[in-house]
Each structure stands twice: as structure tokens, then as C-alpha cells.
Design a protein around this motif. Structure first.
Motif, short mmCIF file in Angstrom:
data_model
loop_
_atom_site.label_atom_id
_atom_site.label_comp_id
_atom_site.label_asym_id
_atom_site.label_seq_id
_atom_site.Cartn_x
_atom_site.Cartn_y
_atom_site.Cartn_z
N TYR A 57 51.70 31.62 36.70
CA TYR A 57 50.27 31.93 36.64
C TYR A 57 49.85 32.67 37.90
O TYR A 57 50.25 32.31 39.01
N VAL A 58 49.04 33.70 37.73
CA VAL A 58 48.52 34.48 38.85
C VAL A 58 47.00 34.47 38.77
O VAL A 58 46.43 34.73 37.70
N GLU A 59 46.34 34.17 39.87
CA GLU A 59 44.88 34.17 39.89
C GLU A 59 44.36 35.56 39.51
O GLU A 59 44.93 36.58 39.93
N ASN A 61 44.12 38.26 29.77
CA ASN A 61 44.51 37.88 31.13
C ASN A 61 44.72 39.08 32.05
O ASN A 61 44.95 38.90 33.25
N ASP A 62 44.65 40.31 31.51
CA ASP A 62 44.66 41.48 32.38
C ASP A 62 43.38 41.50 33.22
O ASP A 62 42.31 41.06 32.77
N ALA A 63 43.48 42.05 34.42
CA ALA A 63 42.29 42.29 35.23
C ALA A 63 41.64 43.60 34.77
O ALA A 63 42.33 44.59 34.54
N ALA A 88 38.79 38.90 34.61
CA ALA A 88 39.96 38.80 33.74
C ALA A 88 39.53 38.85 32.28
O ALA A 88 38.53 38.22 31.90
N ILE A 89 40.27 39.57 31.46
CA ILE A 89 39.97 39.66 30.04
C ILE A 89 40.33 38.34 29.36
O ILE A 89 41.46 37.86 29.48
#
Length: 373
Positions: A199-201, A321-323, A336-337
Motif C-alpha cells: 500500500y502506498v499513501e 487508487n491512481d493519484a 486518489a481516485i
């Protein structure tokens, strides 16, 4: 390189049958009249959808690939697979045709390939033991169910045993193992491969797309937003009890610049009361000081607003989850989407939600007292 920002020609969708297990591409379905794809970061399966067909329903053992295709202004033909899903058809409808005969038609629900894992119950208690490599174990469960994975390895070992109930699913086990190792919950890519990665913030992710109303715009009219600031607490009360005394600490949001604060909301108090089970400190003064600091921290943490920006756009190559950013006539947002809802039409009209955490430094009043038993 594909041009997603210019004019699109001969746009449409292809629906291809994918052989279960070998994942070979088979023939195209020519009897699917319409479809939609819904992607949600908060849904356990992540992908769902629906379609309408005439004639024979799509196969329910093999998978279905939904592919968006168009020719860009440079003459390049783009074919991008957007999802690979399982199909479950409703009972068909029948209509009589002029001159005799019957026309069969119907609708079907679409599901992520993760449904293979969510539908499979353990049936007996199952224990993953301390010392197990969490990601290796998750990867083995997924591949044993016949699915493919794209797995980033990890050295994390479980620190204790964990037992699952008979009615838990394989997906429950997989997501527990992923969470324990600091990975995001299971998702599939457009080809149905299960992605296992840390997981990435959102703030640490590279920007995948900016929705701007300029010469590169793919936006359709109208941008809207949601904000949960009315649900954020403006008072936090913490208590800690011993046999001899009770400690009470109260933190109040008194910042006039905050929409959720007591000065801004007048009589609209939104308070939370919690009991603390452990409290450090050798003396009464130290314990009270620590409880007041904890109350302040909880108020600040709880005052983070969640803001959603909703845009309507032509389909572009982004995923949940893409920025993503929004630049719209002076409005600037980034987050984040969390959802992508696409109508499988030539324009591929898509509704996208972008979530942003708003954290502010607040003016906080903190008080405390010790009450003798």
C-alpha cells in the motif's frame, strides 16, 4: 503513443470470450447490446457491472473481456482492455417476432474474477501460523484457485497465529494476509490478474492524470464536490479511571477558520466521549498531562475532512487508487481516485470520484481535571 485528449474516430467496444484457465482469447460476442463497468476502491471485489444481450447469453464458465477501441487524430488505432470479468445471466425474456419465431434477450451481472475467491468458503476452521510468510501464503491461495497473480515479494512473517471460521472465504484470508504485510487489498488488473503490492499513501503516488478544462480537456460539463466536515467532531472527551480517581480531559475546536468549530457552528455541538484503558505517567500531574495531549491529538486526527470531487469525462487511462488532479477555472484539487463508472458507449462517458484528505492546524482549547473517587 495513444492520444486520449484529441478527437476520437470509429470508437466502440469489443466483447471477447476468454478461456477459463488458459486465458486464451477466443471469439468476439456480437450480440451484446450495451454494458457498463463499475470500479470501486471500497468494494471488496473492486469490479462489477452489467450488460444486455440478445440471443444466447454469454458463457458463465469462461471470462469476458471488455475492450475500448478508437482511432485517434494521428490515425493510430487504440484497443485498451478495461476489464476481464465473470458473467451471471438472469433468466431470459422472450418476444414474438413478426412472421413467427421468438426473440430471446436478457441481462447479466458482471463480477471481478475475485468472486472465485469470495464464493469459496473454508468450510472448516483454518489457521495461519506464526512465522508464515504472509505474501507467499496469499499468492499460493490465489494461484491454487486457478487465478494468475502479479506479486511483489515480501519478507514479512506473521507474528502470531490467526484462525478463520468455516464461513470465512478464501478472499477473507487473502486480504487478512495482505493487510498484515502492509499491502493493499486484492484487486485485479484489466486482464484479470490479481495484483499484490504494498500500500502506498495517495500523497506519495505519482500523478496519473490531470482533469483540466484547457486544450487537452476530456471533461464534460459539470463538476461537483462532497465534504464530510459536518460529521467531524468539535469536542473530544477522554476519561481514565482507577480505583481512587477519575481523570477527564476535554479538547475543543475553537478555531474560527474551521467550518466544524464551536464558534462557526454555534449550538451545533458534535462531541465524542471515549474511555482510555491505559495511561502512562508516574504522577497524577503526568497522567493528566498525557491524557490532555491524547485528547488534543484525537481531536486533530478526527478533524481531517474527506472531500470528494466528482468529474464527468470521456474515458481516459486511469484506474482506482491512481493519484489524479483537477484544474478547473481556478479550482485546484488533488487526491486518489476511488470510483470509476463507465458506460460502454462510443463516447465511453465516465464518472470519476477523487478523494482528498484535508488536514488543517486548528486552534484547540484543552482542559482537564482529576475527580477523587
Amino acid at each position: 503513443m495513444a492520444d486520449w485528449t484529441g478527437a476520437r474516430y470509429d470508437a466502440g467496444w469489443l466483447y471477447r470470450r476468454i478461456k477459463w484457465g488458459t486465458w486464451d482469447e477466443l471469439g468476439l460476442y456480437d450480440n451484446i447490446e450495451s454494458a457498463s463497468i463499475n470500479r470501486s476502491a471500497f468494494d471488496t471485489l473492486k469490479t462489477s457491472g452489467s450488460l444486455k444481450y440478445f440471443g444466447t447469453a454469454p458463457d458463465e464458465v469462461d471470462a469476458l473481456a471488455l475492450i475500448y477501441t478508437f482511432r485517434d487524430r494521428n490515425g493510430q488505432t487504440i484497443k485498451q482492455r478495461r476489464a476481464t470479468v465473470l458473467v451471471e445471466s438472469d433468466e431470459p425474456d422472450y418476444a414474438s417476432l413478426d412472421g413467427g419465431g421468438v426473440r430471446q434477450s436478457g441481462s447479466a451481472k458482471l463480477y471481478s474474477l475475485l468472486k472465485v475467491l469470495s464464493d469459496t468458503k473454508l468450510k472448516v476452521p483454518y489457521t495461519v501460523t506464526a512465522g508464515t510468510n504472509a505474501i507467499d501464503a496469499a499468492n499460493k491461495i490465489i494461484t491454487s484457485a486457478g487465478l494468475r497473480t502479479n506479486c511483489q515479494s515480501s519478507s514479512y512473517l506473521l507474528s502470531c497465529d490467526h484462525t478463520f471460521a468455516p464461513d470465512d472465504s478464501l478472499l477473507d484470508v487473502v486480504n487478512y494476509l495482505l493487510d498484515a504485510a502492509g499491502y493493499g487489498s486484492a484487486d485485479t488488473d484489466a486482464y484479470g490478474t490479481v495484483i499484490l503490492k504494498p500500500y502506498v499513501e495517495p500523497t506519495a503516488r505519482e500523478l496519473a492524470w490531470t482533469f483540466a478544462n484547457d486544450e487537452t480537456s476530456t471533461l464534460m460539463p459539470g463538476i461537483s464536490s462532497e465534504n464530510d466536515w459536518r460529521n467531524t467532531p468539535n469536542i473530544i472527551v477522554l476519561t481514565y479511571e482507577t480505583d481512587d480517581e477519575t481523570y477527564v480531559a476535554q479538547a475543543r475546536n475553537i478555531d474560527p477558520e474551521s467550518r466544524a468549530s464551536l464558534p462557526s457552528r454555534s449550538w451545533r455541538e458534535n462531541s465524542t466521549v471515549e474511555q482510555v484503558s491505559e495511561l502512562d505517567g508516574e504522577t497524577q500531574e503526568e497522567r493528566l498531562k498525557n491524557l490532555k495531549a491524547l485528547a488534543r491529538k484525537k481531536l486533530l486526527d478526527g478533524s481531517s475532512e474527506i472531500q470528494y470531487t466528482k468529474v464527468k469525462t470521456l474515458l481516459v487511462p486511469v484506474e482506482i487508487n491512481d493519484a489524479a488532479g483537477v484544474l478547473y477555472s481556478g479550482l485546484k484539487r488533488q487526491g486518489a481516485i476511488t470510483s470509476i463508472d463507465t458506460s460502454c458507449t462510443p463516447t465511453a462517458e465516465t464518472n470519476i470520484k477523487i478523494r482528498e484528505f484535508i488536514r488543517r492546524d486548528l486552534l484547540v482549547d484543552v482542559t482537564g481535571q482529576v475527580i477523587a473517587a
